[in-house]
Design an enzyme around this catalytic site. Structure first.
Site, mmCIF file in Angstrom:
data_model
loop_
_atom_site.group_PDB
_atom_site.id
_atom_site.type_symbol
_atom_site.label_atom_id
_atom_site.label_comp_id
_atom_site.label_asym_id
_atom_site.label_seq_id
_atom_site.Cartn_x
_atom_site.Cartn_y
_atom_site.Cartn_z
ATOM 1 N N VAL A 35 -15.919 -12.097 -25.208
ATOM 2 C CA VAL A 35 -15.695 -13.355 -24.487
ATOM 3 C C VAL A 35 -16.673 -13.512 -23.316
ATOM 4 O O VAL A 35 -17.280 -14.567 -23.138
ATOM 5 C CB VAL A 35 -14.255 -13.390 -23.894
ATOM 6 C CG1 VAL A 35 -13.981 -14.714 -23.213
ATOM 7 C CG2 VAL A 35 -13.223 -13.105 -24.962
ATOM 8 N N ASP A 36 -16.848 -12.436 -22.535
ATOM 9 C CA ASP A 36 -17.588 -12.572 -21.278
ATOM 10 C C ASP A 36 -19.046 -12.982 -21.495
ATOM 11 O O ASP A 36 -19.531 -13.930 -20.893
ATOM 12 C CB ASP A 36 -17.525 -11.264 -20.478
ATOM 13 C CG ASP A 36 -16.100 -10.793 -20.299
ATOM 14 O OD1 ASP A 36 -15.193 -11.630 -20.441
ATOM 15 O OD2 ASP A 36 -15.898 -9.592 -20.044
ATOM 16 N N SER A 37 -19.735 -12.239 -22.374
ATOM 17 C CA SER A 37 -21.145 -12.589 -22.552
ATOM 18 C C SER A 37 -21.265 -13.946 -23.239
ATOM 19 O O SER A 37 -22.209 -14.694 -22.980
ATOM 20 C CB SER A 37 -21.888 -11.499 -23.320
ATOM 21 O OG SER A 37 -21.338 -11.296 -24.599
ATOM 22 N N GLU A 89 4.102 -10.872 -6.535
ATOM 23 C CA GLU A 89 3.017 -10.927 -7.524
ATOM 24 C C GLU A 89 3.409 -10.371 -8.884
ATOM 25 O O GLU A 89 2.735 -10.616 -9.870
ATOM 26 C CB GLU A 89 1.779 -10.195 -6.980
ATOM 27 C CG GLU A 89 1.916 -8.682 -6.791
ATOM 28 C CD GLU A 89 2.567 -8.265 -5.475
ATOM 29 O OE1 GLU A 89 3.265 -9.099 -4.862
ATOM 30 O OE2 GLU A 89 2.403 -7.095 -5.068
ATOM 31 N N GLY A 140 0.840 -1.196 0.000
ATOM 32 C CA GLY A 140 0.000 0.000 0.000
ATOM 33 C C GLY A 140 0.869 1.237 0.000
ATOM 34 O O GLY A 140 2.065 1.158 0.305
ATOM 35 N N CYS A 168 5.268 -6.228 1.673
ATOM 36 C CA CYS A 168 5.669 -4.812 1.704
ATOM 37 C C CYS A 168 4.951 -4.066 2.842
ATOM 38 O O CYS A 168 5.245 -4.321 4.003
ATOM 39 C CB CYS A 168 5.429 -4.190 0.332
ATOM 40 S SG CYS A 168 6.276 -2.637 0.113
ATOM 41 N N TYR A 169 3.988 -3.213 2.540
ATOM 42 C CA TYR A 169 3.255 -2.528 3.603
ATOM 43 C C TYR A 169 2.616 -3.554 4.551
ATOM 44 O O TYR A 169 2.557 -3.346 5.778
ATOM 45 C CB TYR A 169 2.179 -1.630 2.977
ATOM 46 C CG TYR A 169 1.324 -0.855 3.957
ATOM 47 C CD1 TYR A 169 1.810 0.295 4.578
ATOM 48 C CD2 TYR A 169 0.026 -1.272 4.262
ATOM 49 C CE1 TYR A 169 1.022 1.013 5.476
ATOM 50 C CE2 TYR A 169 -0.765 -0.570 5.158
ATOM 51 C CZ TYR A 169 -0.262 0.570 5.757
ATOM 52 O OH TYR A 169 -1.040 1.278 6.645
ATOM 53 N N LYS A 193 -10.470 -12.485 -15.873
ATOM 54 C CA LYS A 193 -10.596 -12.725 -17.319
ATOM 55 C C LYS A 193 -9.959 -14.049 -17.776
ATOM 56 O O LYS A 193 -10.564 -14.780 -18.569
ATOM 57 C CB LYS A 193 -9.925 -11.557 -18.058
ATOM 58 C CG LYS A 193 -10.187 -11.523 -19.545
ATOM 59 C CD LYS A 193 -11.487 -10.819 -19.799
ATOM 60 C CE LYS A 193 -11.767 -10.635 -21.265
ATOM 61 N NZ LYS A 193 -12.962 -9.783 -21.423
ATOM 62 N N HIS A 209 7.883 -7.759 -3.938
ATOM 63 C CA HIS A 209 6.555 -8.092 -4.480
ATOM 64 C C HIS A 209 6.579 -9.400 -5.270
ATOM 65 O O HIS A 209 7.027 -9.424 -6.414
ATOM 66 C CB HIS A 209 6.061 -6.945 -5.363
ATOM 67 C CG HIS A 209 5.710 -5.741 -4.576
ATOM 68 N ND1 HIS A 209 4.453 -5.525 -4.054
ATOM 69 C CD2 HIS A 209 6.468 -4.701 -4.163
ATOM 70 C CE1 HIS A 209 4.443 -4.411 -3.360
ATOM 71 N NE2 HIS A 209 5.649 -3.869 -3.418
#
Ligand code: XMP
Length: 539
Positions: A252-254, A189, A73, A100-101, A395, A187
């Site tokens: 893609v989503d719908s 990630e 953060g 980190c934070y 996604k 980090h």
């Protein structure tokens, strides 16, 4: 929508998903990487949820997470008013990883000290592992990591010991293995941290013992069951046939949401695709064919002229978006009215949208760059109950579910396409003729990118028709033609993007094909701006 509140209330993972999965709670302290942490955990096939930093411990514990991760953060833990978690988190008996934070919170919360650090570290660094156990079990003794901190631990709390250091800090990683409390200054990630995924895996799977049972197949089975149960219960209670409506955009989503719901309720699902005339070449036809093959009923509404008329003379990007969004709703409502009583509406809402809408309106309006009209974003006063089967997915998980459901790659791997379509890629007025010009140019861009095997490498690739005309020469004659821009970007989440370093040969082929094959175009330029400061779309 009638059950919006129901969907927003806190649900335990099992309850929300109808499956027995282990989960990890990620508490969000405002890092730009918070979502990424949750995604990385999901990539380990462990379900993860991003919750606000001030979520009460009772609420976290009720979810029975296998572990909790505290994000980084922008604040300093010693600043007044800086975000802190419920202190019960330190004694709850659930493994905690502070990043980190999050590490600073852990150190301070357990009696250590954190202070501003004179040797601030931003960017790449190398850590030396002191103990190749715990987070670093079976990993290299020296590792490239990504740092971004101005504070550092001064004094460790009792029970902790350092497990990795850098030249600048003796506390690059710390641990209290007895209490299963771990902290890292860097980090894991971000992709620049070489063993980031392995470190997260060591924490989530080895230390916390989470089962890696979050899979697309699991998700599909559970959701199909759940949707069927819900729709059946409703039709039984009301004596209706329980019809479900879905707006199919072509994205893609719908497409994935519709296919999933179709598995659950079969012919009771009716899809409506509003062809607003701003689609890419052949797109509507391909969509109709793909769904026909899947046996899904799709009503294609040709509203091209209607949209074009509304857009006549409009050049302002926001106005274009408003007109298309509003007109879409009107057409959709008219079509829905023709179908008789409909109880449910399927929407392809994704987890990032859910996270986003949890942020305050103030924050949202402050950061609004452009209004995103999700064609399919329907008004609140339509009297449907919502089915949002993708509400808990990122996604890449949606794509995996699409593949699991048997959707073709051409649909599942499709690059994002904005709701207002080509309208915001034609700078200036939209006319039938200009749409045709852009469609042809765009087709060539995609054709060449696909032929080079780069379609899935880039986030988006497309053409833009500019209002600029320039002088050229073709054969022996002077031309005064249109300028087409080509844009291709790489990105993880569309929040930031870089222009794609496409090989010159491909750019050359795209350029020469466009000027030769698209009437009226005599010049092609390549957009080499990143986001920020530019955006991905031009409008
Ligand atoms: P920008 O242009 O803001 O776009 O960098 C970020 C991502 O969002 C897409 N985009 C839209 N999607 N409706 C949508 O559904 C919209 O109005 C819209 N505008 C931009 C864009 O294609 C990119 O992926």
């Amino acid at each position: 929508m009638s059950d919006g509140h129901e969907a927003d209330r806190v649900k335990l993972p099992g309850e929300a998903l109808g499956v027995d999965v282990d989960s990890v709670v990620v508490l969000d302290f405002g890092s730009q990487y918070s979502q990424l942490i949750a995604r990385r955990v999901r990539e380990l096939n462990v379900y993860s949820e991003l919750l606000p930093f001030d979520t009460r411990w009772s609420e976290i514990a009720a979810r029975k997470p296998a572990a909790v991760i505290l994000s980084g953060g922008p604040n300093s833990v010693y600043e007044e008013g800086s975000p802190h978690p419920d202190p019960a988190i330190w004694t709850g008996g659930i493994p905690v990883l502070g990043i980190c934070y999050g590490l600073h919170l852990m150190a301070q919360g357990l009696g250590g000290e954190v202070a501003s650090f004179e040797r601030k570290e931003f960017g790449p660094a190398v850590v030396t592992v002191i103990e190749q156990t715990g987070l670093f079990a079976s990993l290299d003794p020296e590792q490239a990591v990504w740092m971004s901190h101005g504070d550092s631990i001064e004094r460790l709390p009792d029970g902790f010991r350092p497990t990795a250091r850098t030249d600048s800090t003796p506390y690059a990683a710390v641990a209290d293995p007895d209490r299963r409390l771990y902290g890292i200054q860097f980090h894991p990630e971000v992709v620049h941290t070489k063993h980031g995924r392995d470190i997260l895996r060591n924490f989530v799977v080895e230390i916390a013992g989470a089962r890696q049972n979050w899979t697309p197949a699991h998700f599909v089975t559970a959701n199909v069951e759940e949707i069927r149960r819900r729709v059946d219960a409703h039709s039984k209670a009301t004596g209706t046939d329980g019809k479900v409506l879905c707006a199919l955009s072509g994205g893609v989503d719908s497409a994935v949401a519709a296919t999933l719901v179709h598995r659950a309720v079969g012919d009771r699902l009716i899809c409506v695709h509003v062809d607003h005339g701003m689609m890419r070449k052949n797109e509507t036809e391909l969509l109709a064919k793909a769904f026909d093959q899947l046996g899904v009923r799709v009503i294609i509404v040709n509203a091209r002229e209607r949209f074009l008329r509304k857009l006549e003379g409009v050049i302002d990007p926001e106005q274009k978006r408003r007109i298309i969004g509003n007109e879409f709703i009107r057409v959709f409502e008219e079509e829905a009215a023709k179908l008789g009583e409909i109880a449910f509406l399927t929407q392809g809402t994704l987890y990032p949208d859910v996270i986003e809408s949890a942020t305050s309106d103030k924050e949202k309006s402050a950061s609004k760059i452009k209004t995103h009209h999700n064609v399919g974003g329907l008004p609140d006063d339509m009297a449907f109950q919502l089915i949002e089967p993708l509400r808990y997915l990122f996604k890449d998980e949606v794509r995996a579910v699409g593949t699991e459901l048997g959707l073709p790659d051409s649909m599942v791997q499709r690059q994002p396409f904005p709701g207002p379509g080509l309208a915001i890629r034609i700078i200036g007025e939209i006319t039938e003729e200009r749409l045709d010009t852009l469609r042809e140019a765009d087709w060539i861009v995609l054709d060449e990118i696909k032929a080079a095997g780069l379609y899935n490498e880039v986030w988006q690739s497309f053409a833009i028709l500019t209002p600029i005309r320039s002088v050229g020469v073709m054969g022996d004659g002077r031309t005064y033609g249109n300028l087409v821009a080509v844009r291709a970007v790489t990105s993880e989440d569309a929040m930031t993007a870089d222009w794609a370093k496409l090989p010159y040969e491909i750019l050359a082929r795209i350029s020469s094909r466009i000027v030769n094959e698209v009437p009226g175009v005599n010049r092609v330029v390549y957009d080499i701006s990143s986001k920020p400061p530019a955006t991905i779309e031009w409008e």
